[in-house]
Design an enzyme around this catalytic site. Structure first.
Site, PDB file in Angstrom:
ATOM      1  N   THR A   1     -10.187   1.450   7.505  1.00  0.00           N
ATOM      2  CA  THR A   1     -10.372   1.635   8.936  1.00  0.00           C
ATOM      3  C   THR A   1     -11.133   2.913   9.226  1.00  0.00           C
ATOM      4  OG1 THR A   1      -8.268   0.505   9.300  1.00  0.00           O
ATOM      5  CG2 THR A   1      -9.167   1.754  11.138  1.00  0.00           C
TER       6      THR A   1
ATOM      7  N   ARG B   1      -1.136   0.230   9.941  1.00  0.00           N
ATOM      8  CA  ARG B   1      -0.047   0.076   8.980  1.00  0.00           C
ATOM      9  C   ARG B   1       1.203   0.833   9.369  1.00  0.00           C
ATOM     10  NH1 ARG B   1      -3.677   0.965   3.525  1.00  0.00           N
ATOM     11  NH2 ARG B   1      -5.016  -0.853   3.809  1.00  0.00           N
TER      12      ARG B   1
ATOM     13  N   HIS C   1       0.819  -1.210   0.000  1.00  0.00           N
ATOM     14  CA  HIS C   1       0.000   0.000   0.000  1.00  0.00           C
ATOM     15  C   HIS C   1       0.851   1.257   0.000  1.00  0.00           C
ATOM     16  CE1 HIS C   1      -2.547  -3.152   1.795  1.00  0.00           C
ATOM     17  NE2 HIS C   1      -3.498  -2.571   1.099  1.00  0.00           N
TER      18      HIS C   1
ATOM     19  N   GLY D   1     -10.427  -1.590  19.424  1.00  0.00           N
ATOM     20  CA  GLY D   1      -9.180  -2.062  20.006  1.00  0.00           C
ATOM     21  C   GLY D   1      -8.133  -1.027  20.342  1.00  0.00           C
TER      22      GLY D   1
ATOM     23  N   HIS E   1      -5.226   8.823   3.596  1.00  0.00           N
ATOM     24  CA  HIS E   1      -6.216   9.289   4.564  1.00  0.00           C
ATOM     25  C   HIS E   1      -7.039  10.456   4.024  1.00  0.00           C
ATOM     26  CE1 HIS E   1      -8.082   9.757   8.464  1.00  0.00           C
ATOM     27  NE2 HIS E   1      -7.827  11.046   8.425  1.00  0.00           N
ATOM     28  N   GLY E   2      -6.390  11.433   3.397  1.00  0.00           N
ATOM     29  CA  GLY E   2      -7.134  12.564   2.861  1.00  0.00           C
ATOM     30  C   GLY E   2      -8.123  12.152   1.795  1.00  0.00           C
ATOM     31  N   ILE E   3      -7.704  11.273   0.884  1.00  0.00           N
ATOM     32  CA  ILE E   3      -8.584  10.802  -0.180  1.00  0.00           C
ATOM     33  C   ILE E   3      -9.756  10.030   0.412  1.00  0.00           C
ATOM     34  CG2 ILE E   3      -8.720   9.231  -2.157  1.00  0.00           C
ATOM     35  CD1 ILE E   3      -5.828   9.953  -2.787  1.00  0.00           C
ATOM     36  N   GLY E   4      -9.461   9.148   1.379  1.00  0.00           N
ATOM     37  CA  GLY E   4     -10.527   8.368   1.991  1.00  0.00           C
ATOM     38  C   GLY E   4     -11.532   9.232   2.723  1.00  0.00           C
TER      39      GLY E   4
ATOM     40  N   GLY F   1      -5.337  10.562  11.387  1.00  0.00           N
ATOM     41  CA  GLY F   1      -6.703  10.384  11.874  1.00  0.00           C
ATOM     42  C   GLY F   1      -7.019  11.291  13.047  1.00  0.00           C
TER      43      GLY F   1
END
Length: 578
Positions: free
Chosen positions: A444, A542, A217, A486, A401-404, A557
């Site tokens: 996630t 990751r 990734h 978790g 993260h930004g794209i997601g 995040g």
């Protein structure tokens, strides 16, 4: 770099459309991915695989007779949502149960596990086998934490052959677990990869150097060495795998063992180069006394345009060898000859129909307008900071993260508008926005934000306007839901912001502050907590294998959550003044 695309946010969907159009003999489109275009024997186990897009031929290219029955296809480098996995599994199921199998990444675990729970509740027996072949991602003593890379194929192939032969779900699971326990991989990269629309690669490798142990990734390697010759690379890969401290059960030494060998190109290393490397791999393994069985050389699990390669050794026994050699016919993988089955009826495809909007009071419908305004403010904030969020995520993670977040919040806003037009109250609007966020974003982050919005919606409800008390309860419920995944404070995740924000908001309201004031003060705490994550080392996700690289950089995040609390606070304050 990735050169050919339209809107980067549509890349995965458009790629899947083209893949299906080009491979209608093998696959058909369903919500969330693809399933076989041919009929499977009724009552047999359905193998459903999946993961993020950007790894072709994994995962859609492995759907076909003798291989997977379906593949859930997430967005670029992001796991599919639980809704996608559930949809594909329901479409692929023929009455014999479902086996879910995928690489061991946090987002995939969250979403596949959630899908499994939904399927079981619906009466579909479902089991899971996670692939953990990458020796560089965790030590032998923690092999269960290793991620899945090109070794996905060995597990998928063996499980699929067993399912095709009519084995029970228990037996298919058993042989898949055995295959996973006997598979080892390690990879290298000479350059990073670039997502569509990105100006820079997710990571870089100095000229003349090679990253060892990189992930598929875009995760950086765990070490760097000078670029070797082809023979030197073959020696590094073979020696690393033969020296792995945790040998498969029954493999005390390499000599005399039968092994399936996979030399995998990650995107930019071409077949001719791989063959040069494989010549030495073959020689070294034979010198070690290994008997090579049906090797594979080519692109099996890629990472866009990453220049790199990985080597997989799959230690066989009689049972595994027969399943590895069984025929298969998929768009990107063929072995032997299969008897082509009849084509499935397109009318059997699942139709996903939205449930009707439940009744709501006028006060709750009015509050729903405020919730939509808050979501629109969140989207504007995410759009403003998307590039920076991606940059800090790429320091030790995969940079998506930004794209997601953009995909997720965009879907949430669209779902919220539709719900509002249908007369939804605040609770239903939040629930549907969360469901859309999870489904569109995947990964996630998508799972966490979907759970958070659903928990907030459950606390607010549709019967009355939200109050300070119900909002505090909703934030507390969201915190509890996310903690169930978790992570704890100190792991360098969004929890490091969510928990202090929750505590500060509750304390301010208990002191008598109005909601706008309490939210603003709690948001200040959240922003400070996000900045403080720069001093933490990640213990989950990751970024964990590259913990030291993230020191000095805040968690993506945590940062996005803090920015979102600030944006929502401004909307609450403006509405309260009005």
């Amino acid at each position: 770099m990735t050169r050919l695309y339209n809107d980067p946010s549509d890349f995965a969907d458009e790629m899947t459309d083209g893949f299906v159009a080009a491979n209608q003999r093998w696959v058909r489109r369903v919500h969330g991915g693809v399933v076989r275009a041919t009929r499977s024997t009724p009552g047999t186990v359905a193998l459903v695989v999946g993961g993020g897009s950007g790894h072709y031929p994994a995962f859609g290219g492995l759907v076909g007779q003798g291989l997977a029955h379906g593949a859930a296809l997430g967005n670029l480098f992001a796991s599919p949502s639980w809704q996608q996995v559930r949809s594909v599994a329901r479409s692929a199921h023929t009455g014999g149960g479902v086996l879910l199998s995928y690489g061991n990444y946090a987002g995939d675990v969250l979403n596949f596990d959630a899908a499994q729970a939904k399927l079981v509740a619906e009466g579909i027996e479902t089991r899971t086998v996670r692939v953990t072949d990458d020796i560089a991602s965790a030590p032998a003593a923690e092999a269960h934490k290793r991620r899945g890379i090109a070794g996905d194929l060995t597990v998928f192939k063996v499980a699929a052959a067993a399912a095709e032969a009519g084995w029970s779900l228990d037996e298919v699971v058993r042989v898949a677990e055995t295959a996973n326990a006997r598979t080892r991989s390690v990879g290298v990269a000479f350059t990073g990869c670039s997502l569509p629309g990105a100006d820079e690669p997710l990571f870089t490798v100095p000229e003349g150097r090679m990253a060892v142990g990189m992930g598929i990734h875009g995760e950086p390697g765990i070490g760097e060495v000078d670029v070797p010759t082809a023979d030197g690379l073959a020696a590094l890969l073979v020696e690393s795998l033969l020296a792995d401290a945790e040998r498969p059960e029954g493999v005390e030494e390499a000599r005399g063992q039968r092994v399936a060998v996979l030399l995998n190109g990650l995107g930019s290393v071409k077949y001719e180069e791989l063959f040069v490397v494989y010549a030495k791999v073959d020689a070294l393994l034979r010198e070690a006394g290994v008997e090579i069985v049906e090797p594979e050389v080519g692109e099996l699990v890629t990472s866009f345009d990453m220049a790199g390669a990985s080597l997989t050794l799959f230690w066989l026994d009689d049972e595994l060898e027969s399943l590895w050699a069984a025929p298969a016919d998929a768009p990107a993988y063929k072995k032997g000859s299969v008897d082509v089955a009849a084509r499935a009826d397109d009318a059997e495809l699942e139709a996903l129909v939205a449930a009707p909007v439940p009744p709501a009071t006028a006060a709750s419908r009015e509050a729903a307008e405020l919730v939509l305004a808050a979501l629109e403010a969140v989207r504007a904030t995410v759009e403003q900071h998307a590039d920076e969020l991606g940059r800090i995520d790429a320091v030790a993670g995969d940079g998506d993260h930004g794209i997601g977040m953009l995909r997720g919040v965009g879907a949430a806003v669209a779902a919220a508008r539709e719900a509002l037009q249908a007369g939804a109250g605040a609770g239903t609007l939040l629930d549907r926005a969360g469901d859309a966020w999870s489904d569109r974003a995947g990964g996630t982050s998508g799972a966490l934000w979907g759970s958070a919005l659903a928990s907030l919606g459950a606390a607010v409800g549709d019967d009355e306007a939200p109050t300070r008390t119900s909002v505090v309860a909703g934030v507390g419920g969201a915190t509890e839901a996310i903690l169930e995944f978790g992570a704890v404070v100190g792991d360098k995740t969004m929890v490091d912001v969510l928990v202090p924000f929750d505590e500060a908001l509750r304390a301010e309201v208990e002191r008598g502050a109005d909601l706008a004031t309490a939210w603003a003060r709690a948001s200040g705490v959240a922003l400070a907590a996000a900045a403080a994550t720069a001093d933490l080392l990640p213990r989950m996700g990751r970024a964990r294998p590259h913990a030291e690289k993230s020191l000095g950089t805040p968690d993506a995040g945590a940062t996005s959550l803090a920015l979102i609390t600030e944006a929502v606070g401004l909307v609450v304050a403006s509405r309260q003044r009005a």
